[in-house]
Design a protein around this motif. Structure first.
Motif, mmCIF file in Angstrom:
data_model
loop_
_atom_site.group_PDB
_atom_site.id
_atom_site.type_symbol
_atom_site.label_atom_id
_atom_site.label_comp_id
_atom_site.label_asym_id
_atom_site.label_seq_id
_atom_site.Cartn_x
_atom_site.Cartn_y
_atom_site.Cartn_z
ATOM 1 N N THR A 19 8.433 8.763 2.017
ATOM 2 C CA THR A 19 7.690 9.987 1.991
ATOM 3 C C THR A 19 7.646 10.384 3.469
ATOM 4 O O THR A 19 7.153 9.717 4.290
ATOM 5 C CB THR A 19 6.354 10.165 1.674
ATOM 6 O OG1 THR A 19 6.409 9.520 -0.039
ATOM 7 C CG2 THR A 19 5.711 11.315 1.558
ATOM 8 N N LEU A 20 8.309 11.612 3.963
ATOM 9 C CA LEU A 20 8.084 12.201 5.163
ATOM 10 C C LEU A 20 7.387 13.302 5.417
ATOM 11 O O LEU A 20 7.406 14.413 4.431
ATOM 12 C CB LEU A 20 9.620 12.440 5.850
ATOM 13 C CG LEU A 20 10.498 11.107 5.933
ATOM 14 C CD1 LEU A 20 11.952 11.533 6.115
ATOM 15 C CD2 LEU A 20 10.108 10.305 6.965
ATOM 16 N N VAL A 21 6.195 13.366 6.313
ATOM 17 C CA VAL A 21 5.544 14.337 6.637
ATOM 18 C C VAL A 21 5.681 14.972 8.278
ATOM 19 O O VAL A 21 5.441 14.298 8.715
ATOM 20 C CB VAL A 21 3.826 13.928 6.282
ATOM 21 C CG1 VAL A 21 3.012 15.214 6.567
ATOM 22 C CG2 VAL A 21 3.780 13.525 4.868
ATOM 23 N N LEU A 72 0.744 -1.340 0.026
ATOM 24 C CA LEU A 72 -0.113 -0.015 -0.005
ATOM 25 C C LEU A 72 0.946 1.254 -0.131
ATOM 26 O O LEU A 72 2.010 1.257 0.624
ATOM 27 C CB LEU A 72 -0.934 0.068 1.241
ATOM 28 C CG LEU A 72 -2.064 -1.108 1.318
ATOM 29 C CD1 LEU A 72 -2.554 -1.219 2.649
ATOM 30 C CD2 LEU A 72 -3.121 -0.684 0.108
ATOM 31 N N PRO A 73 0.370 2.337 -0.472
ATOM 32 C CA PRO A 73 1.177 3.536 -0.547
ATOM 33 C C PRO A 73 1.578 4.113 1.065
ATOM 34 O O PRO A 73 0.462 3.770 1.774
ATOM 35 C CB PRO A 73 0.345 4.655 -1.239
ATOM 36 C CG PRO A 73 -0.998 4.004 -1.412
ATOM 37 C CD PRO A 73 -0.787 2.433 -1.301
ATOM 38 N N PHE A 74 2.290 4.621 1.295
ATOM 39 C CA PHE A 74 2.554 4.958 2.766
ATOM 40 C C PHE A 74 3.390 6.338 2.997
ATOM 41 O O PHE A 74 4.240 6.675 1.898
ATOM 42 C CB PHE A 74 2.947 3.777 3.516
ATOM 43 C CG PHE A 74 4.585 3.539 3.352
ATOM 44 C CD1 PHE A 74 5.507 4.203 3.958
ATOM 45 C CD2 PHE A 74 5.155 2.761 2.370
ATOM 46 C CE1 PHE A 74 6.920 4.125 3.705
ATOM 47 C CE2 PHE A 74 6.188 2.601 2.146
ATOM 48 C CZ PHE A 74 7.068 3.157 2.556
ATOM 49 N N ALA A 75 3.202 6.888 4.118
ATOM 50 C CA ALA A 75 4.154 8.150 4.539
ATOM 51 C C ALA A 75 4.212 7.919 5.849
ATOM 52 O O ALA A 75 3.518 7.381 6.767
ATOM 53 C CB ALA A 75 3.291 9.494 4.184
ATOM 54 N N VAL A 76 5.546 8.224 6.408
ATOM 55 C CA VAL A 76 5.935 8.461 7.868
ATOM 56 C C VAL A 76 5.579 9.638 8.395
ATOM 57 O O VAL A 76 6.249 10.844 7.795
ATOM 58 C CB VAL A 76 7.415 8.104 8.156
ATOM 59 C CG1 VAL A 76 7.793 8.135 9.591
ATOM 60 C CG2 VAL A 76 7.617 6.533 7.697
ATOM 61 N N HIS A 77 4.811 9.947 9.262
ATOM 62 C CA HIS A 77 4.296 11.257 9.816
ATOM 63 C C HIS A 77 5.344 11.402 11.112
ATOM 64 O O HIS A 77 5.093 10.638 12.083
ATOM 65 C CB HIS A 77 2.901 11.318 10.233
ATOM 66 C CG HIS A 77 1.841 11.417 9.159
ATOM 67 N ND1 HIS A 77 1.248 12.616 8.741
ATOM 68 C CD2 HIS A 77 1.740 10.334 7.882
ATOM 69 C CE1 HIS A 77 0.707 12.353 7.468
ATOM 70 N NE2 HIS A 77 0.886 11.182 6.951
ATOM 71 N N PHE A 78 6.108 12.031 11.109
ATOM 72 C CA PHE A 78 7.190 12.238 12.067
ATOM 73 C C PHE A 78 7.224 13.261 13.114
ATOM 74 O O PHE A 78 6.632 14.504 12.752
ATOM 75 C CB PHE A 78 8.490 12.222 11.401
ATOM 76 C CG PHE A 78 8.952 13.706 10.595
ATOM 77 C CD1 PHE A 78 9.621 14.598 11.507
ATOM 78 C CD2 PHE A 78 8.773 13.614 9.258
ATOM 79 C CE1 PHE A 78 9.852 15.908 10.606
ATOM 80 C CE2 PHE A 78 8.932 14.945 8.750
ATOM 81 C CZ PHE A 78 9.670 15.774 9.246
ATOM 82 N N THR A 79 7.853 13.170 14.273
ATOM 83 C CA THR A 79 7.933 14.082 15.199
ATOM 84 C C THR A 79 9.312 13.751 16.180
ATOM 85 O O THR A 79 9.695 12.747 16.131
ATOM 86 C CB THR A 79 6.684 14.291 16.063
ATOM 87 O OG1 THR A 79 6.719 15.261 16.933
ATOM 88 C CG2 THR A 79 6.492 13.176 16.889
ATOM 89 N N GLY A 80 9.824 14.744 16.788
ATOM 90 C CA GLY A 80 10.798 14.418 17.741
ATOM 91 C C GLY A 80 12.356 14.746 17.049
ATOM 92 O O GLY A 80 13.257 14.581 17.887
ATOM 93 N N ALA A 81 12.405 14.970 15.760
ATOM 94 C CA ALA A 81 13.572 15.266 15.263
ATOM 95 C C ALA A 81 13.403 15.768 13.815
ATOM 96 O O ALA A 81 12.395 16.020 13.365
ATOM 97 C CB ALA A 81 14.524 13.937 15.070
#
Length: 194
Positions: free
Chosen positions: A76-78, A53-62
């Motif tokens: 893909t980073l969001v 499946l298509p995906f993206a990592v929704h990031f926090t902390g850095a």
């Protein structure tokens, strides 16, 4: 019903000692808890990739660059942005399947099952045994699901279901899975300790 495959939105915190999996720290120390979190994120990412499946990592902390160095330049980073979890979840556009990285039992089949439900219904929920959920999929964003939620309590799942019922939005549940938040949870997954 749905035209595009849902994008899996993995919510991930950077595995910094003292800031990740802090409820495991009394048993493992700050660095050990962060290492378990690192393994959980990497394991979940491999599961998502397996689903195709298509995906993206929704990031926090850095910074974005720290995540790219860790997880790869091809992802893909969001940025999650500011606010509580509800505010951050409300930024994910549908169709999507949002999840965290603390469900070691998650398989690619769970994700494919969630995507299949979204072909028929507006919402799919993956209930967690602690009264929350490990996954929530939606065809279009439903901001009312995220507002003023008592995150981190055993009432999240029941409140989510009640809100969907009040909004007359049909949904389906997947099977229940356990999350890995407390030291006693690690007994099920000793491989996470390295």
């Amino acid at each position: 019903m749905m035209t595009a495959a849902p994008t899996v939105a993995l919510f991930a915190k950077y595995p910094r000692a003292g800031h990740a999996k802090t409820r495991l720290a009394p048993m493992l120390g700050d660095a050990g808890a962060a290492q378990v979190h690192r393994r959980l994120v990497e394991r979940t990412l491999a599961t998502i990739r397996e689903s195709a499946l298509p995906f993206a990592v929704h990031f926090t902390g850095a910074q974005r660059s720290d995540f790219a160095d860790w997880l790869g330049e091809d992802i893909t980073l969001v940025a999650q942005g500011e606010g509580d979890l509800g505010a951050r979840l409300a930024r994910v556009a549908g169709p999507a399947i949002v999840l965290g990285a603390d469900i070691p039992g998650l398989t690619s089949q769970h994700l494919l099952d969630a995507a299949a439900v979204l072909d028929q219904l507006p919402v799919v929920i993956g209930p967690a045994s602690d009264g929350g959920y490990y996954l929530l999929g939606f065809q279009t964003q439903i901001p009312q699901l995220w507002r003023d939620m008592r995150w981190g309590t055993d009432a999240v799942l029941a409140e989510t279901r009640a809100r969907l019922t009040a909004l007359e939005i049909p949904y389906r549940n997947l099977g229940v899975l356990d999350d890995c938040d407390r030291p006693e949870d690690l007994a099920q997954w000793p491989e996470l300790l390295g």
